[in-house]
Design a protein around this motif. Structure first.
Motif, PDB file in Angstrom:
ATOM      1  N   MET A 135      -2.608  13.022  14.155  1.00 31.07           N
ATOM      2  CA  MET A 135      -3.936  13.310  13.655  1.00 31.07           C
ATOM      3  C   MET A 135      -3.981  14.728  13.087  1.00 31.07           C
ATOM      4  N   ARG A 136      -4.834  14.927  12.091  1.00 32.15           N
ATOM      5  CA  ARG A 136      -5.091  16.249  11.548  1.00 32.15           C
ATOM      6  C   ARG A 136      -6.524  16.640  11.907  1.00 32.15           C
ATOM      7  N   ILE A 137      -6.647  17.775  12.599  1.00 34.65           N
ATOM      8  CA  ILE A 137      -7.960  18.254  13.030  1.00 34.65           C
ATOM      9  C   ILE A 137      -8.221  19.593  12.358  1.00 34.65           C
ATOM     10  N   GLY A 138      -9.348  19.712  11.679  1.00 36.91           N
ATOM     11  CA  GLY A 138      -9.725  20.961  11.033  1.00 36.91           C
ATOM     12  C   GLY A 138     -10.806  21.679  11.823  1.00 36.91           C
ATOM     13  N   LEU A 139     -10.661  22.990  11.932  1.00 31.80           N
ATOM     14  CA  LEU A 139     -11.651  23.820  12.611  1.00 31.80           C
ATOM     15  C   LEU A 139     -12.361  24.666  11.566  1.00 31.80           C
ATOM     16  N   ILE A 140     -13.645  24.436  11.364  1.00 29.48           N
ATOM     17  CA  ILE A 140     -14.420  25.227  10.411  1.00 29.48           C
ATOM     18  C   ILE A 140     -14.980  26.416  11.165  1.00 29.48           C
ATOM     19  N   THR A 141     -14.296  27.544  11.041  1.00 26.86           N
ATOM     20  CA  THR A 141     -14.668  28.720  11.815  1.00 26.86           C
ATOM     21  C   THR A 141     -13.943  29.951  11.287  1.00 26.86           C
ATOM     22  N   GLU A 176      -1.785  18.027  14.316  1.00 21.90           N
ATOM     23  CA  GLU A 176      -1.861  19.207  13.461  1.00 21.90           C
ATOM     24  C   GLU A 176      -3.292  19.755  13.493  1.00 21.90           C
ATOM     25  N   VAL A 177      -3.401  21.020  13.862  1.00 18.02           N
ATOM     26  CA  VAL A 177      -4.706  21.668  13.925  1.00 18.02           C
ATOM     27  C   VAL A 177      -4.717  22.818  12.918  1.00 18.02           C
ATOM     28  N   GLU A 178      -5.712  22.813  12.031  1.00 17.08           N
ATOM     29  CA  GLU A 178      -5.792  23.821  10.980  1.00 17.08           C
ATOM     30  C   GLU A 178      -7.167  24.475  11.006  1.00 17.08           C
ATOM     31  N   ALA A 179      -7.190  25.813  11.035  1.00 14.81           N
ATOM     32  CA  ALA A 179      -8.444  26.555  11.002  1.00 14.81           C
ATOM     33  C   ALA A 179      -8.803  26.873   9.560  1.00 14.81           C
ATOM     34  N   LEU A 180     -10.069  26.656   9.210  1.00  9.99           N
ATOM     35  CA  LEU A 180     -10.566  26.925   7.865  1.00  9.99           C
ATOM     36  C   LEU A 180     -11.657  27.979   7.959  1.00  9.99           C
ATOM     37  N   LEU A 236     -10.238  23.775  -1.274  1.00 10.26           N
ATOM     38  CA  LEU A 236     -10.265  22.884  -0.119  1.00 10.26           C
ATOM     39  C   LEU A 236      -8.892  22.247   0.068  1.00 10.26           C
ATOM     40  N   PRO A 237      -8.251  22.427   1.248  1.00 11.12           N
ATOM     41  CA  PRO A 237      -6.932  21.849   1.473  1.00 11.12           C
ATOM     42  C   PRO A 237      -6.968  20.327   1.383  1.00 11.12           C
ATOM     43  N   LEU A 238      -5.950  19.744   0.800  1.00 11.26           N
ATOM     44  CA  LEU A 238      -5.787  18.297   0.714  1.00 11.26           C
ATOM     45  C   LEU A 238      -4.418  17.930   1.264  1.00 11.26           C
ATOM     46  N   PRO A 239      -4.247  16.775   1.890  1.00  9.03           N
ATOM     47  CA  PRO A 239      -5.294  15.771   2.100  1.00  9.03           C
ATOM     48  C   PRO A 239      -6.302  16.232   3.149  1.00  9.03           C
ATOM     49  N   LEU A 240      -7.425  15.525   3.207  1.00  9.60           N
ATOM     50  CA  LEU A 240      -8.441  15.849   4.186  1.00  9.60           C
ATOM     51  C   LEU A 240      -7.934  15.600   5.599  1.00  9.60           C
ATOM     52  N   ALA A 241      -8.458  16.382   6.546  1.00 15.09           N
ATOM     53  CA  ALA A 241      -8.166  16.131   7.950  1.00 15.09           C
ATOM     54  C   ALA A 241      -8.874  14.857   8.407  1.00 15.09           C
ATOM     55  N   ASP A 242      -8.455  14.359   9.562  1.00 11.90           N
ATOM     56  CA  ASP A 242      -9.084  13.154  10.117  1.00 11.90           C
ATOM     57  C   ASP A 242     -10.447  13.465  10.725  1.00 11.90           C
TER      58      ASP A 242
END
Length: 267
Positions: free
Chosen positions: A1-7, A27-31, A40-46
């Motif tokens: 899974m890809r998890i994005g953190l908007i922070t 995969e965890v990505e902070a934005l 905006l990073p692609l592909p989108l996170a889940d």
């Protein structure tokens, strides 16, 4: 899974501990909404976790939602909790025991004419870090606040007598966490936060918190409640995605919620 953190603060204890739980298998990505700009990073996170209430963060969340990505909490739910007028109106229409709230406009103008007959609580209409939350027992204190915040749009609530302690309740999905903190409106000012087991709450309070989540369409949120006597709750604030610091099990609950929402988004 890809998890994005908007922070802008991925090192926040709750987010850092949640990332540590997820990172071995996902995969965890902070934005950072400001640093990201239009790239905006692609592909989108889940799934994305919205741990910011700034205009940049809300616009990023709206963009992700338009593209079909699940966001916890949604931009709309997060924005609603910033406006104390809208917050109180929704809560009272839903029958929640929320403090009666009047929107009085700019503090400087209102304070020139106001003659409160009982203590009131004056709050910034826009909930944000460093906002105005103060008790005024009479005209002199009200004028003092107006000198410091002359152009601040505010709401006013009647002060409800209580023991001076706020019940800080937080929810991640259906799991409720709790603590006691001396209120910033008490004579001694804001004090320390003491852990409080959920089973120490008055009867029905945990279910009340979950009902708030349903009414406000929130998955991660805080509810500030005061006991007005005999376990009678009065809700004075609702917050989208608060810090929930020092609560055992909170990172695990957030990690599990993120994965559930990611899986649901794939179906």
């Amino acid at each position: 899974m890809r998890i994005g953190l908007i922070t802008p603060e991925p090192g926040h204890p709750l987010l850092a501990d949640t990332t540590a739980l997820l990172a071995s298998e996902h995969e965890v990505e902070a934005l950072d909404p400001v640093a990201l700009g239009d790239d905006l990073p692609l592909p989108l996170a889940d799934v994305y976790l919205l741990k910011s209430r700034t205009p940049h963060a809300l616009e990023l969340a709206r963009d992700l939602e338009r593209r079909g990505a699940p966001v916890v909490n949604t931009a709309a739910a997060t924005a609603l909790c910033q406006d104390r007028t809208e917050m109180a109106g929704l809560a009272l229409r839903a029958g929640l025991p929320f403090a009666a709230t009047r929107t009085v406009g700019i503090l400087g103008a209102w304070a020139r004419e106001a003659r409160p007959s009982a203590p009131v609580v004056v709050k910034s209409r826009l909930s944000r870090r460093g906002d105005l939350v103060a008790r005024a027992d009479g005209t002199a204190r009200l004028r003092e606040l107006a000198r410091d915040w002359p152009q601040e749009p505010v709401v006013v609530q009647e002060y409800a007598p209580n023991n001076g302690w706020d019940h800080k309740l937080w929810a991640i999905g259906d799991q409720v966490f709790s603590a006691l903190r001396r209120s910033e409106l008490s004579p001694g000012g804001r004090g320390p936060t003491h852990p409080l087991a959920p089973d120490e709450l008055p009867a029905g309070w945990a279910d009340l918190v979950r009902r708030v989540g349903a009414v406000f369409a929130l998955d991660v949120y805080g509810v500030d409640i005061i006991d007005t006597g005999g376990g009678t709750p009065l809700i004075v604030d609702v917050n989208a995605f608060p810090g929930i610091r020092g609560q055992s099990g909170a990172p695990e609950a957030l990690a599990a919620l993120a994965l559930r929402r990611a899986l649901a988004g794939r179906t």
